[in-house]
Design an enzyme around this catalytic site. Structure first.
Site, PDB file in Angstrom:
ATOM      1  N   HIS A 123      43.914 -14.543  13.404  1.00 28.78           N
ATOM      2  CA  HIS A 123      45.182 -15.150  13.819  1.00 28.78           C
ATOM      3  C   HIS A 123      45.444 -14.921  15.288  1.00 28.78           C
ATOM      4  CE1 HIS A 123      47.540 -15.357   9.801  1.00 28.78           C
ATOM      5  NE2 HIS A 123      46.271 -15.617   9.619  1.00 28.78           N
ATOM      6  N   ARG A 148      42.736 -19.171  14.018  1.00 25.17           N
ATOM      7  CA  ARG A 148      43.956 -19.951  13.844  1.00 25.17           C
ATOM      8  C   ARG A 148      44.813 -19.780  15.090  1.00 25.17           C
ATOM      9  NH1 ARG A 148      48.881 -18.600   9.638  1.00 25.17           N
ATOM     10  NH2 ARG A 148      49.650 -17.468  11.448  1.00 25.17           N
ATOM     11  N   TYR A 160      57.182 -19.646  13.622  1.00 24.44           N
ATOM     12  CA  TYR A 160      56.285 -19.032  12.640  1.00 24.44           C
ATOM     13  C   TYR A 160      54.932 -18.649  13.261  1.00 24.44           C
ATOM     14  CZ  TYR A 160      52.586 -18.531   9.417  1.00 24.44           C
ATOM     15  OH  TYR A 160      51.475 -18.026   8.814  1.00 24.44           O
ATOM     16  N   ASP A 210      48.472 -23.637  11.319  1.00 20.98           N
ATOM     17  CA  ASP A 210      49.352 -23.590  10.139  1.00 20.98           C
ATOM     18  C   ASP A 210      50.705 -24.209  10.502  1.00 20.98           C
ATOM     19  OD1 ASP A 210      50.765 -22.989   7.862  1.00 20.98           O
ATOM     20  OD2 ASP A 210      50.227 -20.860   7.812  1.00 20.98           O
ATOM     21  N   HIS A 212      53.087 -24.551   8.339  1.00 20.38           N
ATOM     22  CA  HIS A 212      54.032 -23.732   7.556  1.00 20.38           C
ATOM     23  C   HIS A 212      55.185 -24.540   6.981  1.00 20.38           C
ATOM     24  CE1 HIS A 212      55.518 -19.576   6.565  1.00 20.38           C
ATOM     25  NE2 HIS A 212      54.211 -19.463   6.439  1.00 20.38           N
ATOM     26  N   GLU A 236      47.173 -26.703   8.072  1.00 26.54           N
ATOM     27  CA  GLU A 236      47.616 -26.033   6.842  1.00 26.54           C
ATOM     28  C   GLU A 236      49.071 -26.352   6.518  1.00 26.54           C
ATOM     29  OE1 GLU A 236      46.819 -21.853   7.007  1.00 26.54           O
ATOM     30  OE2 GLU A 236      48.423 -21.398   5.587  1.00 26.54           O
ATOM     31  N   GLU A 262      48.888 -21.768  -0.659  1.00 28.98           N
ATOM     32  CA  GLU A 262      49.149 -20.322  -0.700  1.00 28.98           C
ATOM     33  C   GLU A 262      50.371 -19.977  -1.533  1.00 28.98           C
ATOM     34  OE1 GLU A 262      49.487 -19.686   3.590  1.00 28.98           O
ATOM     35  OE2 GLU A 262      51.586 -19.155   3.308  1.00 28.98           O
ATOM     36  N   ARG A 283      44.174 -23.153  -1.092  1.00 31.89           N
ATOM     37  CA  ARG A 283      44.469 -21.820  -0.540  1.00 31.89           C
ATOM     38  C   ARG A 283      45.065 -20.850  -1.558  1.00 31.89           C
ATOM     39  NH1 ARG A 283      44.603 -19.865   3.948  1.00 31.89           N
ATOM     40  NH2 ARG A 283      46.774 -19.209   4.095  1.00 31.89           N
ATOM     41  N   HIS A 312      44.375 -17.631   0.859  1.00 34.82           N
ATOM     42  CA  HIS A 312      45.406 -16.909   1.596  1.00 34.82           C
ATOM     43  C   HIS A 312      44.987 -15.446   1.725  1.00 34.82           C
ATOM     44  CE1 HIS A 312      49.981 -15.741   1.456  1.00 34.82           C
ATOM     45  NE2 HIS A 312      49.561 -15.876   2.700  1.00 34.82           N
ATOM     46  N   ASP A 316      50.455  -9.362   3.786  1.00 33.40           N
ATOM     47  CA  ASP A 316      51.290  -9.016   2.624  1.00 33.40           C
ATOM     48  C   ASP A 316      50.501  -9.112   1.324  1.00 33.40           C
ATOM     49  OD1 ASP A 316      51.888 -11.851   3.735  1.00 33.40           O
ATOM     50  OD2 ASP A 316      52.442 -12.048   1.630  1.00 33.40           O
ATOM     51  N   GLU A 339      40.992 -16.300   4.865  1.00 28.80           N
ATOM     52  CA  GLU A 339      41.927 -15.788   5.872  1.00 28.80           C
ATOM     53  C   GLU A 339      41.802 -14.269   5.945  1.00 28.80           C
ATOM     54  OE1 GLU A 339      46.025 -16.613   4.984  1.00 28.80           O
ATOM     55  OE2 GLU A 339      46.702 -16.001   6.974  1.00 28.80           O
ATOM     56  N   TRP A 402      60.843 -22.547   5.767  1.00 24.29           N
ATOM     57  CA  TRP A 402      60.238 -21.563   6.652  1.00 24.29           C
ATOM     58  C   TRP A 402      58.796 -21.363   6.335  1.00 24.29           C
ATOM     59  CZ3 TRP A 402      57.665 -16.895   6.788  1.00 24.29           C
ATOM     60  CH2 TRP A 402      57.533 -16.356   8.093  1.00 24.29           C
TER      61      TRP A 402
HETATM   62  O1  KDG Z   1      54.417 -13.925   2.563  1.00 24.01           O
HETATM   63  C1  KDG Z   1      54.255 -15.112   3.258  1.00 24.01           C
HETATM   64  C2  KDG Z   1      53.096 -15.015   4.236  1.00 24.01           C
HETATM   65  O2  KDG Z   1      51.952 -14.525   3.642  1.00 24.01           O
HETATM   66  C3  KDG Z   1      52.829 -16.362   4.870  1.00 24.01           C
HETATM   67  O3  KDG Z   1      53.943 -16.758   5.611  1.00 24.01           O
HETATM   68  C4  KDG Z   1      51.609 -16.307   5.757  1.00 24.01           C
HETATM   69  O4  KDG Z   1      51.479 -18.683   5.939  1.00 24.01           O
HETATM   70  C5  KDG Z   1      50.925 -17.601   5.959  1.00 24.01           C
HETATM   71  C6  KDG Z   1      49.489 -17.570   6.193  1.00 24.01           C
HETATM   72  O5  KDG Z   1      48.916 -18.648   6.293  1.00 24.01           O
HETATM   73  O6  KDG Z   1      48.934 -16.483   6.261  1.00 24.01           O
HETATM   74 MG    MG Z   2      50.036 -20.277   5.679  1.00 29.34          MG
END
Ligand code: KDG
Ligand code: MG
Length: 402
Positions: A123, A148, A160, A210, A212, A236, A262, A283, A312, A316, A339, A402
């Site tokens: 990233h 990315r 984001y 991404d 998002h 993405e 994801e 994903r 994904h 987290d 990823e 978001w």
């Molecule tokens: O918990 C949400 C995140 O994992 C997400 O926002 C991350 O979009 C994401 C990514 O592509 O890693």
């Molecule tokens: Mg994503």
């Protein structure tokens, strides 16, 4: 017959919050599963502790498929992130146990190697184009074959994917941070920085972006068309995914490859996206899509339609998920990319993982099972802290995706 004798649910925040399930059999074999659902962690912890643990005790840990069916069909209430994350944790822990009992790494149980290593993307981000270019440079120096790219949109605070210091997605403590969003400003700015990345570094690596979930289908179509010359590996989540049909609009207008899934949790959530070839990469992840048992089913469906995998793997998702993902990625024929963001140092104090990075690829551990250990004593140093993802609001104050 061996039995599941203990099921422990751990919630800790080493760097960020993780929910971890540990199953122990009557033969003393342990297995780990990730049960983390970012921002809604305690719901899954309770689902496991209050509803699944009583059902698991005494069951034969070797019957992975049967336990999966029992938990899925037996709930009556199906699918959804909380249910599928809880089932995923149980399933992942059972595969870990099966590997340890067999004396084999999990990828061997899944059919063995299809590849030597698993290509990952890192990233890169920046508060402006110049900072982004420096960060892309850093990833290429580290050996990444895929990067990315995300940059903050000028005059729009909190875009984001842009790190604040070392922290990615700085989930505010206690209550979610609210961030402004301006679609037109993003559409004016983002194609330019993606072109700048190609201009400076050329085409000898994969470039990803991404969106998002921020655009409508027709806005996403315009964006995808506009960046075609950048030859993205993927665009993405161009638009929210609840309506799978909407991807047809994006598809009709652009040859930029699409990656989605994801936030999706079951094979039914991706059915039309895959069977109607509306996407190029799926994903879905081990932790949020029902574990290895169910994710493998999704990947097999995808293979029939030349859709490749791109799981994904943000921070987290715990090191247990990352390890399980890399085992599956190593084995499946239609792997695309994985990823990968390195976890915080504190996370590494709690989870010891045998996954290694070299030459832009991740490599599985050859340890039996998943090759991850959980140090519950170390975890006690990182008590649970409530944290939430940000919420986006348009310039007129209304809530956006978001
Ligand atoms: O918990 C949400 C995140 O994992 C997400 O926002 C991350 O979009 C994401 C990514 O592509 O890693
Ligand atoms: Mg994503």
């Amino acid at each position: 017959m061996s039995k599941i004798e203990r099921a422990e649910v751990f919630v800790a925040s080493p760097g960020r919050t993780f929910v971890t399930l540990r199953l122990t059999t009557s033969d003393g074999v342990t297995g780990l599963g990730d049960a983390t659902l970012n921002g809604r962690e305690l719901a899954v912890a309770s689902y496991l502790q209050d509803h699944l643990v009583p059902l698991l005790l005494g069951k034969d840990p070797a019957r992975i498929e049967d336990i999966w069916q029992y938990l899925y069909r037996g709930a009556y209430w199906r699918r959804g992130p909380v249910t599928m994350t809880a089932i995923a944790a149980v399933d992942t822990a059972l595969w870990d146990i099966k590997g340890k009992v067999a004396g084999l790494p999990v990828y061997q149980l899944l059919g063995g190697r299809s590849r030597d290593g698993v290509m990952v993307y890192g990233h890169a981000s920046g508060t402006d184009t110049a900072a982004l270019l420096d960060d892309v440079d850093r990833f290429l120096d580290l050996g990444f074959k895929a990067v990315r790219a995300q940059a903050a949109v000028p005059d729009v605070g909190g875009t984001y994917g842009v790190r604040k210091g070392k922290v990615y997605e700085p989930a505010a403590s206690s209550l979610p941070e609210e961030q402004p969003w301006d679609t037109e400003a993003y559409l004016r700015f983002a194609p330019g920085y993606l072109a700048a990345v190609r201009e400076r570094f050329g085409f000898g690596f994969h470039l990803l972006h991404d969106v998002h979930h921020r655009l409508t289908p027709i806005e996403a179509a315009r964006f995808g068309k506009q960046v075609e010359d950048c030859r993205l590996f993927w665009m993405e989540d161009p638009t929210p995914v609840e309506n799978q049909e909407s991807f047809r609009i994006v598809r009709q207008h652009t040859t930029t490859p699409l990656a989605v899934g994801e936030v999706l949790n079951s094979i039914w959530d991706v059915q039309h996206l895959i069977t109607e070839q509306l996407i190029d990469y799926v994903r879905t992840s081990v932790v949020h899509a029902g574990g290895l048992t169910h994710l493998r089913r999704i990947f097999d469906l995808a293979a029939l339609y030349q859709v490749r995998t791109g799981s994904h793997g943000a921070t987290d998702l715990s090191p247990v998920t990352l390890a399980a993902a890399v085992h599956l990625d190593t084995a499946v024929p239609n792997f695309g990319i994985q990823e990968y963001m390195a976890h915080a140092d504190e996370t590494g104090e709690v989870f010891r993982s045998g996954v290694t990075f070299a030459d832009g690829m991740l490599h599985v551990s050859e340890e039996p099972g998943l090759g991850v250990e959980y140090d519950e004593k170390a975890a006690e140093r990182f008590p649970y802290q409530a944290r939430y993802l940000p919420v986006a609001r348009r310039l007129d104050g209304s809530v956006h995706d978001w």
